[in-house]
Design a protein around this motif. Structure first.
Motif, PDB file in Angstrom:
ATOM      1  N   ARG A 154       3.850  -5.897 -10.439  1.00  0.00           N
ATOM      2  CA  ARG A 154       2.655  -5.069 -10.309  1.00  0.00           C
ATOM      3  C   ARG A 154       1.383  -5.912 -10.310  1.00  0.00           C
ATOM      4  O   ARG A 154       0.347  -5.461  -9.875  1.00  0.00           O
ATOM      5  CB  ARG A 154       2.602  -4.058 -11.451  1.00  0.00           C
ATOM      6  CG  ARG A 154       3.870  -3.228 -11.584  1.00  0.00           C
ATOM      7  CD  ARG A 154       3.748  -2.219 -12.724  1.00  0.00           C
ATOM      8  NE  ARG A 154       5.030  -1.557 -12.939  1.00  0.00           N
ATOM      9  CZ  ARG A 154       5.850  -1.843 -13.933  1.00  0.00           C
ATOM     10  NH1 ARG A 154       5.533  -2.785 -14.784  1.00  0.00           N
ATOM     11  NH2 ARG A 154       6.989  -1.203 -14.069  1.00  0.00           N
ATOM     12  N   ALA A 155       1.464  -7.111 -10.839  1.00  0.00           N
ATOM     13  CA  ALA A 155       0.266  -7.918 -11.009  1.00  0.00           C
ATOM     14  C   ALA A 155      -0.308  -8.406  -9.692  1.00  0.00           C
ATOM     15  O   ALA A 155      -1.520  -8.544  -9.553  1.00  0.00           O
ATOM     16  CB  ALA A 155       0.569  -9.108 -11.926  1.00  0.00           C
ATOM     17  N   GLY A 156       0.525  -8.683  -8.695  1.00  0.00           N
ATOM     18  CA  GLY A 156       0.031  -9.231  -7.441  1.00  0.00           C
ATOM     19  C   GLY A 156      -0.931  -8.302  -6.733  1.00  0.00           C
ATOM     20  O   GLY A 156      -1.999  -8.723  -6.292  1.00  0.00           O
ATOM     21  N   GLY A 157      -0.568  -7.025  -6.605  1.00  0.00           N
ATOM     22  CA  GLY A 157      -1.428  -6.074  -5.916  1.00  0.00           C
ATOM     23  C   GLY A 157      -2.749  -5.863  -6.620  1.00  0.00           C
ATOM     24  O   GLY A 157      -3.807  -5.781  -5.977  1.00  0.00           O
TER      25      GLY A 157
ATOM     26  N   VAL B 234       0.814  -1.213   0.000  1.00  0.00           N
ATOM     27  CA  VAL B 234       0.000   0.000   0.000  1.00  0.00           C
ATOM     28  C   VAL B 234       0.850   1.267   0.000  1.00  0.00           C
ATOM     29  O   VAL B 234       0.320   2.371   0.108  1.00  0.00           O
ATOM     30  CB  VAL B 234      -0.962   0.017   1.212  1.00  0.00           C
ATOM     31  CG1 VAL B 234      -1.955  -1.121   1.121  1.00  0.00           C
ATOM     32  CG2 VAL B 234      -0.193  -0.053   2.523  1.00  0.00           C
ATOM     33  N   GLY B 235       2.152   1.122  -0.102  1.00  0.00           N
ATOM     34  CA  GLY B 235       3.026   2.291  -0.130  1.00  0.00           C
ATOM     35  C   GLY B 235       4.474   1.869  -0.115  1.00  0.00           C
ATOM     36  O   GLY B 235       4.805   0.674  -0.018  1.00  0.00           O
TER      37      GLY B 235
ATOM     38  N   ALA C  51      -0.733   1.488  -9.355  1.00  0.00           N
ATOM     39  CA  ALA C  51      -0.676   2.548 -10.356  1.00  0.00           C
ATOM     40  C   ALA C  51       0.575   3.402 -10.173  1.00  0.00           C
ATOM     41  O   ALA C  51       1.223   3.809 -11.146  1.00  0.00           O
ATOM     42  CB  ALA C  51      -1.927   3.422 -10.266  1.00  0.00           C
ATOM     43  N   GLU C  52       0.942   3.656  -8.933  1.00  0.00           N
ATOM     44  CA  GLU C  52       2.136   4.456  -8.651  1.00  0.00           C
ATOM     45  C   GLU C  52       3.392   3.746  -9.137  1.00  0.00           C
ATOM     46  O   GLU C  52       4.263   4.354  -9.767  1.00  0.00           O
ATOM     47  CB  GLU C  52       2.225   4.716  -7.147  1.00  0.00           C
ATOM     48  CG  GLU C  52       3.472   5.464  -6.712  1.00  0.00           C
ATOM     49  CD  GLU C  52       3.617   5.516  -5.204  1.00  0.00           C
ATOM     50  OE1 GLU C  52       4.685   5.936  -4.736  1.00  0.00           O
ATOM     51  OE2 GLU C  52       2.662   5.127  -4.489  1.00  0.00           O
ATOM     52  N   ARG C  53       3.492   2.448  -8.858  1.00  0.00           N
ATOM     53  CA  ARG C  53       4.681   1.703  -9.274  1.00  0.00           C
ATOM     54  C   ARG C  53       4.757   1.562 -10.782  1.00  0.00           C
ATOM     55  O   ARG C  53       5.839   1.423 -11.350  1.00  0.00           O
ATOM     56  CB  ARG C  53       4.676   0.322  -8.619  1.00  0.00           C
ATOM     57  CG  ARG C  53       4.800   0.383  -7.105  1.00  0.00           C
ATOM     58  CD  ARG C  53       4.651  -0.976  -6.470  1.00  0.00           C
ATOM     59  NE  ARG C  53       5.761  -1.871  -6.783  1.00  0.00           N
ATOM     60  CZ  ARG C  53       5.896  -3.084  -6.275  1.00  0.00           C
ATOM     61  NH1 ARG C  53       4.968  -3.548  -5.446  1.00  0.00           N
ATOM     62  NH2 ARG C  53       6.917  -3.834  -6.590  1.00  0.00           N
ATOM     63  N   ALA C  54       3.618   1.581 -11.443  1.00  0.00           N
ATOM     64  CA  ALA C  54       3.599   1.470 -12.900  1.00  0.00           C
ATOM     65  C   ALA C  54       3.690   2.823 -13.597  1.00  0.00           C
ATOM     66  O   ALA C  54       3.676   2.876 -14.822  1.00  0.00           O
ATOM     67  CB  ALA C  54       2.319   0.760 -13.348  1.00  0.00           C
TER      68      ALA C  54
END
Length: 441
Positions: free
Chosen positions: A331-334, A138-139, A391-394
């Motif tokens: 990114r897929a896991g979250g 979450v962050g 979304a932030e990581r991507a």
């Protein structure tokens, strides 16, 4: 990507479903969750001895089976269907991968074979209630969640050469009251060299107090761990990048929890469909009413979309670990977890509503699934923050976010039409109008 399951994967699922069906009915699950250990020791022994489940994703060199995240996710999906209380998630998904990634060769050789054999259970303890933050779900987990040198958290100080002492408290430690080994995240170095390290604490360590906490979901036990000048052994190298290792474990954990949630949602929907076929009102089964068909059709589509996202995340994580692809796996896991938790909450809520008065009672199994949905979101979410972090990581909302971000978002959040199978026919005596759920859709 090959979406078909291999013969070995199919056998894992089939065998595990047979064991779970025989030993994990609603009454057995409740009884096991209310034991002092919080799980059925006999079932855990069977899962370890007959199926090798604790060592499924541990390399063969350390006594494991050597499978990937995909097989582990399939196994946990079956456990999720029955909400079977076991130490598998805390041991094989949270703790063992950290030992494998960061531990010295001696630590791996000592601990991993015992974990793979089911002899040793383990748990990850992070300060306060920050499990989702520590796992990077979450962050950013490079902040001061481990204590930051201030009061609170868990503090580590060097007592002698190679020896450390821990002081602090961790809550919401999954299976922490019964685990034989704790992997504890603690702040070390003070302000001069502030960093987060992981430490191994044995169950017989002096100065450690553990107590099981009352939790919303009794099938996933949680504990409070208090450390008062407890001797500990640092996991691996003191210069290891612990936040990166925790984030990598967080991606896999999110995928596994997503698979669990999909299994639970599928079972909740299945039991609701069976009930509305039998329950009669106004002289006919309530499943024959179009409004009920539409509601359950929506649930079915949501569950299948969540299953697709969870399977993609599991495949991608396994492919990345094997070194032959898996772009976007981090990114897929979250995203898969967010969609699966949404699906489980919807399926459980509709199950409670459509079961009527019986669905609101503690005696019925419907409330177990509703509690699992709520508890998982409290532990690993909330859903909107899972999506925001992905979304932030991507860089999805950055200027010129790029095609890769869009591709990952689309692949991890499928919206393609899902065919509804004929076995979801809700009307045992078709009358005028749509006779099946498929026609209603």
């Amino acid at each position: 990507m090959d979406a078909a399951f291999s013969a070995e994967q199919g056998e894992i699922r089939r065998t595990l479903r047979e064991v779970i069906t025989k030993r994990c009915g609603p009454d057995e699950v409740k009884a096991a969750a209310r034991t002092p250990a919080g799980h059925d020791a006999g079932l855990w022994t069977a899962l370890a001895d007959q199926l090798g489940l604790p060592g499924l994703a541990i390399p063969e060199a350390y006594g494991g089976v050597g499978c990937t995240t995909a097989e582990l996710a399939l196994g946990c999906e079956e456990l999720g269907r029955a909400l079977a209380p076991t130490p598998l998630f805390a041991t094989a998904v949270l703790a063992a991968p950290l030992v494998l990634a960061l531990g010295t060769e001696g630590q791996r050789a000592e601990l991993l074979p015992r974990i793979a054999a089911g002899e040793l259970t383990a748990a990850l303890a992070v300060p306060g209630t920050g499990l989702a933050t520590a796992l990077g779900l979450v962050g950013d987990n490079r902040g001061d969640w481990a204590g930051g040198g201030r009061a609170g958290g868990v503090q580590a100080r060097r007592a002698a050469e190679g020896a450390w002492r821990l002081y602090g408290q961790a809550e919401q430690v999954i299976d922490g009251h019964s685990a034989g080994l704790l992997v504890v995240a603690a702040h070390a170095g003070g302000f001069a060299r502030s960093r987060t390290l992981l430490f191994l604490v044995r169950e017989d360590a002096r100065g450690m107090t553990r107590a099981r906490q009352a939790a919303l979901d009794e099938t996933r036990t949680q504990a409070r761990v208090e450390l008062r000048d407890v001797e500990a052994e640092v996991l691996g190298d003191e210069d290891a990048d612990v936040p990166a290792a925790l984030a990598a474990v967080g991606d896999v954990a999110a995928t596994v929890v997503a698979a669990e949630a999909v299994g639970a949602a599928d079972r909740a929907l299945e039991s609701t469909v069976a009930y509305v076929r039998q329950r009669e009102q106004f002289g006919r089964a309530i499943g024959s009413f179009q409004a009920v068909k539409h509601r359950l059709a929506d649930v079915y589509v949501q569950v299948q979309a969540a299953r697709s996202a969870a399977y993609y995340a599991a495949w991608a994580a396994g492919a990345e670990a094997a070194g032959f692809g898996g772009q976007g796996a981090e990114r897929a896991g979250g995203l898969a977890l967010a969609q699966a938790l949404d699906a489980l909450r919807t399926a459980a809520s509709e199950g409670v509503q459509l079961h009527g008065g019986i669905g609101f009672t503690w005696e019925h199994e419907a409330h177990l699934y509703f509690k699992r949905a709520s508890s998982d979101e409290l532990l690993f979410g909330p859903v909107h923050r899972l999506r925001a972090r992905a979304a932030e990581r991507a860089d999805l909302f950055a200027e010129g976010g790029g095609a890769d971000a869009v591709a990952v978002a689309v692949a991890s959040d499928p919206v393609s039409p899902v065919p509804v199978p004929s076995d979801l026919d809700l009307d045992p005596d078709p009358g005028p109008g749509p006779a099946s759920l498929g026609k209603a859709v």
